[in-house]
Design a protein around this motif. Structure first.
Motif, PDB file in Angstrom:
ATOM      1  N   LEU A  77      -2.704   5.636  -0.521  1.00 50.18           N
ATOM      2  CA  LEU A  77      -1.921   6.344   0.492  1.00 50.18           C
ATOM      3  C   LEU A  77      -1.934   5.579   1.813  1.00 50.18           C
ATOM      4  CD1 LEU A  77      -3.462   9.855  -0.231  1.00 50.18           C
ATOM      5  CD2 LEU A  77      -1.203   9.058  -0.966  1.00 50.18           C
ATOM      6  N   VAL A  78      -1.123   6.028   2.750  1.00 54.23           N
ATOM      7  CA  VAL A  78      -1.171   5.491   4.113  1.00 54.23           C
ATOM      8  C   VAL A  78      -2.625   5.610   4.602  1.00 54.23           C
ATOM      9  CG1 VAL A  78      -0.452   5.967   6.479  1.00 54.23           C
ATOM     10  CG2 VAL A  78       1.209   6.103   4.640  1.00 54.23           C
ATOM     11  N   PRO A  79      -3.219   4.527   5.156  1.00 54.07           N
ATOM     12  CA  PRO A  79      -4.645   4.613   5.498  1.00 54.07           C
ATOM     13  C   PRO A  79      -4.951   5.546   6.668  1.00 54.07           C
ATOM     14  CG  PRO A  79      -3.724   2.496   6.208  1.00 54.07           C
ATOM     15  CD  PRO A  79      -2.655   3.187   5.423  1.00 54.07           C
ATOM     16  N   VAL A  80      -3.983   5.693   7.557  1.00 51.98           N
ATOM     17  CA  VAL A  80      -4.244   6.501   8.757  1.00 51.98           C
ATOM     18  C   VAL A  80      -2.961   7.240   9.129  1.00 51.98           C
ATOM     19  CG1 VAL A  80      -3.894   4.402  10.153  1.00 51.98           C
ATOM     20  CG2 VAL A  80      -4.942   6.378  11.207  1.00 51.98           C
ATOM     21  N   ASP A  81      -3.110   8.506   9.507  1.00 52.04           N
ATOM     22  CA  ASP A  81      -1.933   9.293   9.891  1.00 52.04           C
ATOM     23  C   ASP A  81      -1.678   9.076  11.373  1.00 52.04           C
ATOM     24  OD1 ASP A  81      -1.678  10.493   7.360  1.00 52.04           O
ATOM     25  OD2 ASP A  81      -3.371  11.795   7.849  1.00 52.04           O
ATOM     26  N   SER A 128       5.332  11.318  10.895  1.00 54.84           N
ATOM     27  CA  SER A 128       5.772  12.045   9.696  1.00 54.84           C
ATOM     28  C   SER A 128       6.842  11.274   8.934  1.00 54.84           C
ATOM     29  CB  SER A 128       6.311  13.416  10.089  1.00 54.84           C
ATOM     30  OG  SER A 128       7.393  13.239  10.994  1.00 54.84           O
ATOM     31  N   ARG A 129       7.456  10.288   9.570  1.00 57.38           N
ATOM     32  CA  ARG A 129       8.516   9.511   8.904  1.00 57.38           C
ATOM     33  C   ARG A 129       8.050   8.120   8.472  1.00 57.38           C
ATOM     34  NH1 ARG A 129      13.879  11.032   9.255  1.00 57.38           N
ATOM     35  NH2 ARG A 129      14.243  12.996  10.297  1.00 57.38           N
ATOM     36  N   VAL A 130       6.757   7.873   8.621  1.00 52.09           N
ATOM     37  CA  VAL A 130       6.240   6.559   8.212  1.00 52.09           C
ATOM     38  C   VAL A 130       5.841   6.641   6.739  1.00 52.09           C
ATOM     39  CG1 VAL A 130       4.387   4.875   8.601  1.00 52.09           C
ATOM     40  CG2 VAL A 130       5.437   6.066  10.549  1.00 52.09           C
ATOM     41  N   VAL A 131       6.270   5.670   5.933  1.00 46.68           N
ATOM     42  CA  VAL A 131       5.896   5.688   4.529  1.00 46.68           C
ATOM     43  C   VAL A 131       4.759   4.706   4.277  1.00 46.68           C
ATOM     44  CG1 VAL A 131       8.212   6.393   3.815  1.00 46.68           C
ATOM     45  CG2 VAL A 131       7.616   3.958   3.781  1.00 46.68           C
ATOM     46  N   GLY A 132       4.206   4.768   3.065  1.00 45.09           N
ATOM     47  CA  GLY A 132       3.026   3.963   2.774  1.00 45.09           C
ATOM     48  C   GLY A 132       3.210   3.082   1.553  1.00 45.09           C
ATOM     49  N   PRO A 133       2.093   2.598   1.008  1.00 43.76           N
ATOM     50  CA  PRO A 133       2.126   1.652  -0.100  1.00 43.76           C
ATOM     51  C   PRO A 133       2.889   2.199  -1.301  1.00 43.76           C
ATOM     52  CG  PRO A 133      -0.087   1.832   0.777  1.00 43.76           C
ATOM     53  CD  PRO A 133       0.729   2.873   1.465  1.00 43.76           C
ATOM     54  N   ASN A 134       3.621   1.318  -1.951  1.00 44.26           N
ATOM     55  CA  ASN A 134       4.356   1.613  -3.196  1.00 44.26           C
ATOM     56  C   ASN A 134       5.495   2.603  -3.013  1.00 44.26           C
ATOM     57  OD1 ASN A 134       2.693  -0.096  -4.812  1.00 44.26           O
ATOM     58  ND2 ASN A 134       1.105   1.421  -4.517  1.00 44.26           N
ATOM     59  N   GLN A 135       5.795   2.974  -1.806  1.00 38.19           N
ATOM     60  CA  GLN A 135       6.906   3.886  -1.578  1.00 38.19           C
ATOM     61  C   GLN A 135       8.201   3.105  -1.355  1.00 38.19           C
ATOM     62  OE1 GLN A 135       4.407   7.034   0.977  1.00 38.19           O
ATOM     63  NE2 GLN A 135       6.489   7.620   0.541  1.00 38.19           N
ATOM     64  N   VAL A 136       9.278   3.854  -1.409  1.00 41.95           N
ATOM     65  CA  VAL A 136      10.595   3.261  -1.191  1.00 41.95           C
ATOM     66  C   VAL A 136      10.808   3.046   0.308  1.00 41.95           C
ATOM     67  CG1 VAL A 136      13.015   3.963  -1.148  1.00 41.95           C
ATOM     68  CG2 VAL A 136      11.720   4.097  -3.272  1.00 41.95           C
ATOM     69  N   SER A 195       6.996   1.234   7.278  1.00 44.60           N
ATOM     70  CA  SER A 195       5.952   1.382   6.263  1.00 44.60           C
ATOM     71  C   SER A 195       4.679   0.713   6.769  1.00 44.60           C
ATOM     72  CB  SER A 195       6.426   0.706   4.971  1.00 44.60           C
ATOM     73  OG  SER A 195       5.386   0.684   4.022  1.00 44.60           O
ATOM     74  N   ILE A 196       3.526   1.329   6.457  1.00 42.51           N
ATOM     75  CA  ILE A 196       2.239   0.712   6.824  1.00 42.51           C
ATOM     76  C   ILE A 196       1.234   0.858   5.678  1.00 42.51           C
ATOM     77  CG2 ILE A 196       2.492   0.995   9.334  1.00 42.51           C
ATOM     78  CD1 ILE A 196       0.500   3.362   9.151  1.00 42.51           C
ATOM     79  N   GLY A 197       0.220  -0.009   5.685  1.00 43.41           N
ATOM     80  CA  GLY A 197      -0.848   0.088   4.694  1.00 43.41           C
ATOM     81  C   GLY A 197      -1.172  -1.297   4.130  1.00 43.41           C
ATOM     82  N   PRO A 198      -1.955  -1.466   3.062  1.00 42.46           N
ATOM     83  CA  PRO A 198      -2.602  -0.380   2.334  1.00 42.46           C
ATOM     84  C   PRO A 198      -3.949   0.035   2.916  1.00 42.46           C
ATOM     85  CG  PRO A 198      -3.001  -2.440   1.204  1.00 42.46           C
ATOM     86  CD  PRO A 198      -2.134  -2.773   2.393  1.00 42.46           C
ATOM     87  N   THR A 199      -4.535  -0.783   3.805  1.00 40.87           N
ATOM     88  CA  THR A 199      -5.861  -0.427   4.331  1.00 40.87           C
ATOM     89  C   THR A 199      -5.849  -0.559   5.852  1.00 40.87           C
ATOM     90  OG1 THR A 199      -6.851  -2.644   4.455  1.00 40.87           O
ATOM     91  CG2 THR A 199      -6.850  -1.595   2.285  1.00 40.87           C
ATOM     92  N   LEU A 200      -6.889  -0.081   6.458  1.00 34.55           N
ATOM     93  CA  LEU A 200      -7.096  -0.293   7.897  1.00 34.55           C
ATOM     94  C   LEU A 200      -8.333  -1.166   8.017  1.00 34.55           C
ATOM     95  CD1 LEU A 200      -6.985   2.212  10.757  1.00 34.55           C
ATOM     96  CD2 LEU A 200      -9.087   0.962  10.395  1.00 34.55           C
ATOM     97  N   VAL A 201      -8.201  -2.315   8.671  1.00 31.25           N
ATOM     98  CA  VAL A 201      -9.371  -3.178   8.845  1.00 31.25           C
ATOM     99  C   VAL A 201      -9.902  -2.951  10.265  1.00 31.25           C
ATOM    100  CG1 VAL A 201      -7.951  -5.191   9.478  1.00 31.25           C
ATOM    101  CG2 VAL A 201     -10.232  -5.554   8.626  1.00 31.25           C
ATOM    102  N   LEU A 287       0.807  -4.916   1.198  1.00 23.68           N
ATOM    103  CA  LEU A 287       1.650  -3.724   1.308  1.00 23.68           C
ATOM    104  C   LEU A 287       2.872  -3.952   0.411  1.00 23.68           C
ATOM    105  CD1 LEU A 287       2.492  -1.030   2.676  1.00 23.68           C
ATOM    106  CD2 LEU A 287       3.553  -2.407   4.480  1.00 23.68           C
ATOM    107  N   VAL A 288       3.064  -3.080  -0.559  1.00 28.93           N
ATOM    108  CA  VAL A 288       4.185  -3.216  -1.498  1.00 28.93           C
ATOM    109  C   VAL A 288       5.152  -2.056  -1.286  1.00 28.93           C
ATOM    110  CG1 VAL A 288       4.855  -3.370  -3.938  1.00 28.93           C
ATOM    111  CG2 VAL A 288       2.628  -4.234  -3.205  1.00 28.93           C
TER     112      VAL A 288
END
Ligand code: DO4
Ligand code: MG
Length: 403
Positions: A77-81, A128-136, A195-201, A287-288
């Motif tokens: 999922l998105v690492p951080v909201d 609320s409109r930011v998508v995450g990994p593997n999403q369209v 889109s953001i992700g997959p991790t937060l460093v 991030l895919v």
């Protein structure tokens, strides 16, 4: 210094969170150490209550805990909201030059803003409109020339302090921006354009001035674009960009800031539907996202109404773009399938019957083998597939075989 990353994923119906050292495909579940920690905000609150820095607590945990888990890509999922996502523009010479060439009206404005004391910043999306990994990610219906913009993305905590970095994709409709720079908001803000992700460093565990950013785009199994840049070419500092956003805009708790692109695909290149976009910063992961044109039914997708996507014609699975429920029918091309079990957003649905040992194909690639019989319409996940893809550090091959 080894970078420490945090990732969130879904396990059955539960939200889980873990940490790991960069490059390690296994995750240490944080909620195993302290039950109830589900978000980075929870973790930060907990560390404050213990008067310990989050990086110190995390590193201690990584050194002492033994429980490690592998996380399937589909569950990440998105690492951080974030509450708000901002973006910066023309912070690399490559972005300046590409825009100077493409613009039909505003010659010189990109060179001016590149050199100006005041950076270009713009609002990209509410969280609320930011998508995450593997999403369209979306392609506008009224534009023909879309590109992804791979950007180091800064994450500020609830006090506005720099917490860490993730990978961002600032999707852009170049033809709108080229027609007139005043169309920038439309070129930048559309459904699923961030889109953001997959991790937060964690920021203190990484040198942000020395990160490589790689963009790869795959079309029907072929790599059609590959380019790399590095953050050493960023003209402005992270502090300068944060300062520019917050100068007259008190930061919302949990703000994200995209720092601008250093990669612009050549002028002849435009994203097509089904393109798989992979952006890698090794310390963060890959991030895919999958490009998909916005269509009239898209509004329903946000409500979780049935929709699935076959990424490559060879695929034996499709990706669910909303929660699918048993009994409902979905259409893929001319094929109509009945969904057999509940399938969460982003998970796979079988398009063909598979016997134990059969390859499971996604992105036109072998991603694993069936370990039970799978019928069309079945949920395809860890219970019936032995996956060859771990998290982030993709293509962990089985038995040395490269997929
Ligand atoms: O000036 C337009 C936007 C630039 C941008 O998004 C970038 O340079 O990354
Ligand atoms: Mg950008």
């Amino acid at each position: 210094m080894t970078a420490i990353r945090l990732m969130r994923w879904r396990e059955n119906q539960a939200l889980r969170m873990g940490v790991s050292y960069a490059g390690d495909p296994a995750w240490w579940p944080v909620d195993d150490a302290v039950p109830g920690l589900k978000t980075v905000a929870d973790l930060l609150e907990y560390c404050r209550s213990q008067a310990v820095a989050v990086e110190t607590w995390t590193r201690d945990m990584l050194e002492t805990r033994t429980v490690r888990v592998a996380v399937p890509d589909d569950d990440v999922l998105v690492p951080v909201d974030v509450a708000e996502l901002w973006a910066c523009g023309v912070t690399y010479a490559q972005s300046r030059d590409a825009r100077e060439t493409e613009t039909q009206t505003g010659h010189d404005i990109y060179a001016q803003v590149y050199h100006a004391h005041r950076p270009e910043v713009f609002f990209k999306a509410p969280g609320s409109r930011v998508v995450g990994p593997n999403q369209v990610v979306g392609l506008r219906r009224d534009a023909t020339w879309h590109v992804p913009e791979p950007e180091l993305t800064v994450i500020l905590d609830d006090h506005g302090a720099l917490l860490g970095f993730t990978v961002g994709n600032d999707m852009t409709a170049r033809d709108l921006e080229a027609a007139n720079p005043l169309y920038l908001p439309q070129a930048k803000m559309f459904h699923h354009s961030a889109s953001i992700g997959p991790t937060l460093v964690f920021a203190s565990t990484v040198d942000w001035t020395q990160l490589t950013i790689t963009l790869e785009i795959w079309r029907r199994g072929e790599r059609v674009l590959h380019d790399t840049t590095d953050t050493g070419r960023l003209r402005r500092s992270v502090a300068e960009l944060v300062q520019a956003v917050q100068h007259e805009w008190p930061l919302a708790p949990w703000t994200g800031i995209m720092t601008g692109t250093g990669i612009v695909p050549p002028d002849g290149f435009a994203l097509e539907e089904g393109d798989v976009i992979q952006i890698t910063i090794p310390e963060v992961g890959t991030l895919v996202n999958i490009a998909q044109r916005i269509d009239p039914a898209w509004a329903d997708v946000a409500q979780g109404v049935s929709r699935v996507l076959q990424i490559d014609p060879r695929d034996t699975v499709a990706v669910s773009l909303g929660e699918l429920i048993p009994g409902q029918t979905v259409t893929i091309g001319t094929q109509v399938l009945q969904v057999k079990q509940s399938i969460p957003f982003g998970h796979k649905l079988a398009l063909t019957a598979m016997a134990p040992g059969d390859w499971v194909i996604k992105y036109g690639e072998r991603i694993g083998t069936a370990c039970t019989s799978i019928a069309p319409g079945d949920h395809v996940h860890t219970h019936n597939v032995e996956s060859y893809r771990g998290r982030g550090d993709r293509a962990v091959a089985k038995g040395g075989e490269t997929l």
